[in-house]
Design an enzyme around this catalytic site. Structure first.
Site, PDB file in Angstrom:
ATOM      1  N   ASP A   1       0.854  -1.187   0.000  1.00 39.67           N
ATOM      2  CA  ASP A   1       0.000   0.000   0.000  1.00 39.67           C
ATOM      3  C   ASP A   1       0.895   1.244   0.000  1.00 39.67           C
ATOM      4  OD1 ASP A   1      -1.820  -2.052   0.494  1.00 39.67           O
ATOM      5  OD2 ASP A   1      -2.991  -0.884   1.924  1.00 39.67           O
TER       6      ASP A   1
ATOM      7  N   LYS B   1      -6.996   3.520  -3.003  1.00 43.07           N
ATOM      8  CA  LYS B   1      -7.336   3.432  -1.582  1.00 43.07           C
ATOM      9  C   LYS B   1      -7.551   4.842  -1.074  1.00 43.07           C
ATOM     10  CE  LYS B   1      -4.900   2.119   2.725  1.00 43.07           C
ATOM     11  NZ  LYS B   1      -3.773   1.353   3.327  1.00 43.07           N
TER      12      LYS B   1
ATOM     13  N   LYS C   1     -10.069   0.201  -2.111  1.00 44.66           N
ATOM     14  CA  LYS C   1      -9.962  -0.052  -0.669  1.00 44.66           C
ATOM     15  C   LYS C   1     -10.389   1.196   0.083  1.00 44.66           C
ATOM     16  CE  LYS C   1      -6.582  -1.142   2.998  1.00 44.66           C
ATOM     17  NZ  LYS C   1      -5.246  -1.722   3.312  1.00 44.66           N
TER      18      LYS C   1
END
Lengths: 227, 227
Positions: free
Chosen positions: A103, A165, A194
């Site tokens: 991430d 995300k 996400k």
């Protein structure tokens, strides 16, 4: 239309939620023993992944090996303002230690200049360094205009990341239904979205999933699942 | 005993303060144009240094070259929880781009286990990678007990860093007179102590200097100096 009793299925419903959750522990003062407990929780509840800082990744990867939980970590976190070379190096080191997803934080300041090429190259360098490990691109939506969110989505897709995300959880802003809808609309149905930042109840998690998220990041996962 | 009119000397007094200040801009959404303006302010006010994120270091180094202001940056910032190899790589890249000082974040979680060797090695790796560029070690005092602060001071000295520093400004806690006194007592008179986090007035800056700080980190430098 949503059911009026979305949680009527009880355990099964909660269990379904667990497979959406990246069980997250990124506090700078987290000790290895807490990370180990965190991994045990992830295995017990059947969470999708356990997300920890790079320093703890090796420990986490060992703990969840063969347990059906992905060990994942963060890159350029949480400011996204380090050098592309450093982000790529960090991603490669993490993959070597067993990371199954990365991430990364987008370069927010650069995105805001409107010059998209360096932002694209920053993401692409991490995607390449992490390959074949999927990369999520944290947009830090709390700092962005809707136009900037849209541009960031297109850059993430173009750079061959796997997810966009919403938030780091360390800055301003949190995951909202509106942002998740926007992100899903921009990246299309085959890309990951996400939702993370401030997800503190099962209701909120399901609302974000219904809005288009296929992954939830939260440090309050066990509380959400009720223990 | 302190004078009852510590600011009576006006401009001269303020000018004296400027040479203690690392003029800091670490917001993740800061654009290059803001960084450039920030550097101009540093030159105009005669600040000791300009502290920016690694991504902006090359720009800042170019702007302040030959102007008597040090370009400096941060490493492992602000969580301090990445890998030692990544911190060392980031420090080396920063020095290659012109960094004249490196402010690194200590591994707080590891420090809290009581196992000091990995913490020492983490600092030493950055010191070595940055050499001969001086390294400041950010303790994130808001997360530490007094005992942990003392241990961290001794580790920074042993690892041949140049400064201990109170806070990142991104976590809990801020620079306090008590912490600066503690840090100064532990590192002795010949080591650096940088007070940072929540320094928002000249009075507070001077109080921290009187307590033993020989450097102040703040993003509110121009406000402190009155424009």
């Amino acid at each position: 239309m949503q059911s009026k009793k979305p949680f009527a299925q009880g355990v099964l419903r909660r269990s379904g939620l667990a497979q959406f959750i990246d069980h997250t522990l990124l506090r700078p003062d987290a000790r290895p023993m807490e990370v180990a407990n965190h991994c045990r929780e992830a295995v017990r509840h059947g969470f999708k992944a356990v997300c920890v800082n790079p320093f703890h990744l090796g420990l986490a990867a060992g703990f969840v090996a063969g347990q059906g939980v992905l060990p994942i970590t963060v890159v350029g976190f949480p400011l996204g303002a380090t050098l592309t070379s450093v982000k790529a190096f960090e991603a490669r080191e993490a993959v070597n230690l067993g990371a199954r997803e990365i991430d990364m934080v987008i370069n927010v300041g650069q995105l805001k200049t409107g010059k998209t090429r360096p932002v694209l190259e920053d993401i692409a360098a991490v995607v390449q360094a992490a390959a074949p490990c999927p990369v999520k691109v944290i947009l830090e939506t709390g700092l962005l205009t809707d136009d900037e969110k849209r541009i960031a989505c297109h850059l993430a897709v173009e750079a061959k990341a796997a997810f966009v995300k919403t938030c780091t959880g360390f800055g301003t802003g949190s995951a909202t239904v509106e942002d998740v809808k926007l992100l899903r609309r921009e990246v299309g149905p085959d890309f990951g979205v996400k939702a993370s930042g401030g997800v503190d109840s099962a209701e909120k998690a399901w609302a974000l999933i219904n809005a288009g998220a296929n992954r939830i990041g939260t440090s309050r996962s066990t509380m959400i699942l009720g223990g």
